[in-house]
Design a protein around this motif. Sequence first.
Motif, PDB file in Angstrom:
ATOM      1  N   LYS A   4      -1.433   5.153   9.710  1.00 51.46           N
ATOM      2  CA  LYS A   4      -0.085   4.881   9.198  1.00 51.46           C
ATOM      3  C   LYS A   4      -0.032   4.879   7.669  1.00 51.46           C
ATOM      4  O   LYS A   4       1.053   4.920   7.086  1.00 51.46           O
ATOM      5  N   PHE A   5      -1.186   4.847   7.022  1.00 51.90           N
ATOM      6  CA  PHE A   5      -1.195   4.848   5.557  1.00 51.90           C
ATOM      7  C   PHE A   5      -1.396   6.249   4.965  1.00 51.90           C
ATOM      8  O   PHE A   5      -1.235   6.448   3.773  1.00 51.90           O
ATOM      9  N   LEU A   6      -1.773   7.198   5.827  1.00 53.57           N
ATOM     10  CA  LEU A   6      -2.105   8.542   5.308  1.00 53.57           C
ATOM     11  C   LEU A   6      -0.856   9.320   4.888  1.00 53.57           C
ATOM     12  O   LEU A   6       0.097   9.433   5.641  1.00 53.57           O
ATOM     13  N   PHE A   7      -0.895   9.869   3.668  1.00 51.47           N
ATOM     14  CA  PHE A   7       0.177  10.769   3.247  1.00 51.47           C
ATOM     15  C   PHE A   7       0.091  12.051   4.063  1.00 51.47           C
ATOM     16  O   PHE A   7      -0.993  12.483   4.456  1.00 51.47           O
ATOM     17  N   LEU A  42     -10.501   8.774   9.286  1.00 51.42           N
ATOM     18  CA  LEU A  42      -9.399   8.173   8.511  1.00 51.42           C
ATOM     19  C   LEU A  42      -8.182   7.936   9.399  1.00 51.42           C
ATOM     20  O   LEU A  42      -7.541   6.889   9.329  1.00 51.42           O
ATOM     21  N   LYS A  43      -7.883   8.936  10.258  1.00 53.27           N
ATOM     22  CA  LYS A  43      -6.713   8.816  11.135  1.00 53.27           C
ATOM     23  C   LYS A  43      -6.896   7.676  12.122  1.00 53.27           C
ATOM     24  O   LYS A  43      -5.966   6.953  12.435  1.00 53.27           O
ATOM     25  N   LEU A  44      -8.115   7.553  12.589  1.00 56.69           N
ATOM     26  CA  LEU A  44      -8.437   6.505  13.557  1.00 56.69           C
ATOM     27  C   LEU A  44      -8.154   5.124  12.981  1.00 56.69           C
ATOM     28  O   LEU A  44      -7.565   4.266  13.615  1.00 56.69           O
ATOM     29  N   ARG A  45      -8.556   4.936  11.738  1.00 57.12           N
ATOM     30  CA  ARG A  45      -8.444   3.599  11.135  1.00 57.12           C
ATOM     31  C   ARG A  45      -7.178   3.387  10.316  1.00 57.12           C
ATOM     32  O   ARG A  45      -6.637   2.297  10.288  1.00 57.12           O
ATOM     33  N   ILE A  77       0.878  -1.171   0.000  1.00 58.46           N
ATOM     34  CA  ILE A  77       0.000   0.000   0.000  1.00 58.46           C
ATOM     35  C   ILE A  77       0.917   1.224   0.000  1.00 58.46           C
ATOM     36  O   ILE A  77       1.662   1.432   0.951  1.00 58.46           O
ATOM     37  N   GLU A  78       0.860   2.006  -1.060  1.00 62.69           N
ATOM     38  CA  GLU A  78       1.693   3.216  -1.130  1.00 62.69           C
ATOM     39  C   GLU A  78       1.164   4.238  -0.130  1.00 62.69           C
ATOM     40  O   GLU A  78       1.935   4.934   0.528  1.00 62.69           O
ATOM     41  N   GLY A  79      -0.157   4.340  -0.055  1.00 65.04           N
ATOM     42  CA  GLY A  79      -0.748   5.253   0.914  1.00 65.04           C
ATOM     43  C   GLY A  79      -2.123   5.741   0.495  1.00 65.04           C
ATOM     44  O   GLY A  79      -2.592   5.453  -0.610  1.00 65.04           O
ATOM     45  N   ILE A  80      -2.732   6.465   1.429  1.00 68.50           N
ATOM     46  CA  ILE A  80      -4.039   7.064   1.177  1.00 68.50           C
ATOM     47  C   ILE A  80      -3.839   8.579   1.108  1.00 68.50           C
ATOM     48  O   ILE A  80      -3.218   9.159   1.993  1.00 68.50           O
ATOM     49  N   GLU A 103       4.387  18.099  -3.888  1.00 65.80           N
ATOM     50  CA  GLU A 103       4.764  17.597  -2.563  1.00 65.80           C
ATOM     51  C   GLU A 103       4.496  16.103  -2.445  1.00 65.80           C
ATOM     52  O   GLU A 103       5.288  15.356  -1.874  1.00 65.80           O
ATOM     53  N   LEU A 104       3.359  15.684  -2.999  1.00 72.61           N
ATOM     54  CA  LEU A 104       3.025  14.257  -2.971  1.00 72.61           C
ATOM     55  C   LEU A 104       4.095  13.460  -3.721  1.00 72.61           C
ATOM     56  O   LEU A 104       4.560  12.409  -3.255  1.00 72.61           O
TER      57      LEU A 104
END
Length: 257
Positions: free
Chosen positions: A207-210, A201-204, A179-182, A245-246
């Motif tokens: 660690k995947f959030l950009f 989103l942060k709750l679940r 998973i590259e990320g969300i 930035e992404l």
Amino acid sequence: MSAKIISICLPKGGVGKTTTAVNLAASLAIAEKKTLLIDADPFGASAMYLGFTPERIKAGMAEVFNFTHSLDFASHKTELEYLDFVPSNVNTIQRDEKFTKIAENRVVLKNAIKGAAEKYEYIIIDCPPVMRGIVANALTASTSVLMPVKSGNFSLEAISKLFKYVEYIKEIANPTLKIEGIVMTMYESNTKVTEISERELKLRYNKFLFKTYIPRNQMVMESTFYGKPAILYNVNANVSMAYLELAYEIINKYQKG
Ligand code: ADP
Ligand code: MG
């Protein structure tokens, strides 16, 4: 050289997949990373987003999946020196039926992409909002999956379905898929819905959030109208900066190894 192949996926339409695919690919190219953008959505509009009219398209995914032309032959140069593009020219019901039939074989794209994987540093694949056929092909061929999530109107269900689908593809076809990320798209700060969706989103998936989020900006639609990635239409716009930035977030991750 072996390309990092990133599929832009979510089984939900209108979340910013195509916008992210085009603008991330353009940003990687501006960072002088040799990049190939593949439009894997049979009815996809990446060509329009890049200003390609049908007469300029010599071949595309239709021929690649028909085994009549190589992916290399179907690659087109763009305004950006470091960006090439394979359009989706499936776009008729008859062609779509044939394309869908061939895409039942999960390894068609993986095989077609082999030469390109040696030529490019990044390959970005824009996926349709489904979880079968061409998306199974894309994920089988990919290093990782990037999920754009529309803030304020997102579907936890779509994200969780895609996570399960990634597990399935890992099991049957591509054990190293990551998973590259969300990435949050169409982000509007200081609104209640954004605040709620960000919290959920942060709750679940923290660690995947950009770190980067993509702001909502009308300019994106304007740039599409003019057939240019946002960054070539207005480099100073917040959304152009955000996609750069992404791209840097992704480049840095791979440079660290
Ligand atoms: P998908 O490929 O997931 O269906 P698109 O990238 O085509 O989604 O985006 C859906 C719509 O939202 C398009 O009209 C697009 O111009 C618009 N859009 C995408 N990103 C933004 C943004 N950051 N700000 C404003 N509009 C956006
Ligand atoms: Mg799309």
